[in-house]
Design an enzyme around this catalytic site. Structure first.
Site, PDB file in Angstrom:
ATOM      1  N   CYS A  24       7.349 -49.144  90.074  1.00 33.35           N
ATOM      2  CA  CYS A  24       7.145 -50.584  90.183  1.00 33.35           C
ATOM      3  C   CYS A  24       8.453 -51.311  90.465  1.00 33.35           C
ATOM      4  O   CYS A  24       8.488 -52.243  91.270  1.00 33.35           O
ATOM      5  CB  CYS A  24       6.489 -51.112  88.917  1.00 33.35           C
ATOM      6  SG  CYS A  24       4.801 -50.472  88.702  1.00 33.35           S
ATOM      7  N   GLU A  39       1.821 -54.221  88.470  1.00 33.68           N
ATOM      8  CA  GLU A  39       2.820 -54.787  89.379  1.00 33.68           C
ATOM      9  C   GLU A  39       2.516 -54.469  90.831  1.00 33.68           C
ATOM     10  O   GLU A  39       2.594 -55.336  91.706  1.00 33.68           O
ATOM     11  CB  GLU A  39       4.229 -54.267  89.056  1.00 33.68           C
ATOM     12  CG  GLU A  39       4.709 -54.601  87.670  1.00 33.68           C
ATOM     13  CD  GLU A  39       4.496 -53.460  86.685  1.00 33.68           C
ATOM     14  OE1 GLU A  39       3.349 -52.948  86.578  1.00 33.68           O
ATOM     15  OE2 GLU A  39       5.465 -53.075  86.015  1.00 33.68           O
ATOM     16  N   CYS A  88       8.254 -49.647  85.458  1.00 29.50           N
ATOM     17  CA  CYS A  88       8.659 -48.248  85.625  1.00 29.50           C
ATOM     18  C   CYS A  88       9.448 -48.120  86.936  1.00 29.50           C
ATOM     19  O   CYS A  88       9.594 -49.089  87.677  1.00 29.50           O
ATOM     20  CB  CYS A  88       7.433 -47.346  85.646  1.00 29.50           C
ATOM     21  SG  CYS A  88       6.420 -47.530  87.147  1.00 29.50           S
ATOM     22  N   HIS A 146      -0.726 -49.539  89.171  1.00 32.89           N
ATOM     23  CA  HIS A 146      -0.078 -50.296  88.106  1.00 32.89           C
ATOM     24  C   HIS A 146      -0.248 -51.787  88.398  1.00 32.89           C
ATOM     25  O   HIS A 146      -0.364 -52.193  89.561  1.00 32.89           O
ATOM     26  CB  HIS A 146       1.407 -49.970  88.039  1.00 32.89           C
ATOM     27  CG  HIS A 146       1.709 -48.614  87.502  1.00 32.89           C
ATOM     28  ND1 HIS A 146       2.914 -48.304  86.935  1.00 32.89           N
ATOM     29  CD2 HIS A 146       0.971 -47.480  87.460  1.00 32.89           C
ATOM     30  CE1 HIS A 146       2.917 -47.044  86.558  1.00 32.89           C
ATOM     31  NE2 HIS A 146       1.748 -46.517  86.871  1.00 32.89           N
TER      32      HIS A 146
END
Length: 154
Positions: free
Chosen positions: A91, A60, A88, A58
Site C-alpha cells: 500500500c 488503501e 503495508c 487492501h
C-alpha cells in the site's frame, strides 16, 4: 513523520473508521481508508481481501483505484489519504506511485507497517515522491477494532 493534524483530519479519520467497521460484515480485517480531495471525500473503502479472494484488495489500494477513476488520472494529487492502520509495503508503494501528497494513519503496525514501524517506504529518500505523514490519529479506536477482531478468532 509527525503527529501534526489539521482541523478536518479527525472528521475524515472517523469516516475511515466507519469503513473499517464495514470490513467486519464480510469477515475481513477491519481496516478502512478514505481519500479527500479539496476537502471532499472522493474515495472510501474497507479491506475486501476475503470478500474478493484477492490479496491486493487492501482498503488503501481499493480507495486509490476509486480516487484515480474519480480524478481521471493515476496521479492522485491535492489529496489526503486517511487509513486506520499504518500502510503495508504494498500500500505504501501504491501511495508513492500515485503521488499522494499526504497520509494520515491511525494505529501503527509493528508487524508489517511501512511508514516507519518495520520499513519506511513513505519516507525513503531514494524514491521520487515522499508524502507528508501524520500518525496516531484516533489510534486507540483503530487498535481496539483490530484487537477485538483478532481476539474473536482465538
Amino acid at each position: 513523520m509527525s503527529d501534526h493534524f489539521f482541523p478536518r483530519d479527525e472528521y475524515f479519520m472517523r469516516l475511515a473508521l466507519r469503513e473499517a467497521e464495514r470490513a467486519l460484515e464480510h469477515d475481513d480485517v477491519p481496516v478502512g481508508c478514505v481519500i479527500a480531495h479539496e476537502g471532499e471525500v472522493i474515495a472510501a473503502a474497507p479491506n475486501e481481501r476475503e470478500l474478493r479472494g484477492d490479496p491486493t484488495a487492501h482498503a488503501e489500494v481499493l480507495a486509490l483505484r476509486e480516487a484515480a477513476t474519480r480524478l481521471g488520472s493515476w496521479r492522485i494529487g491535492a489529496t489526503v489519504l486517511y487509513v486506520t492502520l499504518e500502510p503495508c509495503a504494498m500500500c505504501a508503494g501504491a501511495i508513492v506511485l500515485g503521488r499522494v501528497p499526504r497520509v494520515v494513519f491511525g494505529a501503527p503496525d509493528p508487524k508489517t507497517g511501512a511508514a516507519g514501524s518495520v520499513l519506511d517506504v513513505l519516507g525513503e529518500p531514494q524514491l521520487n515522491h515522499r508524502p507528508a505523514v501524520a500518525s496516531g490519529l484516533l489510534a486507540e479506536d483503530s487498535a481496539e477494532l483490530l484487537h477485538a477482531f483478532f481476539a474473536s478468532r482465538r
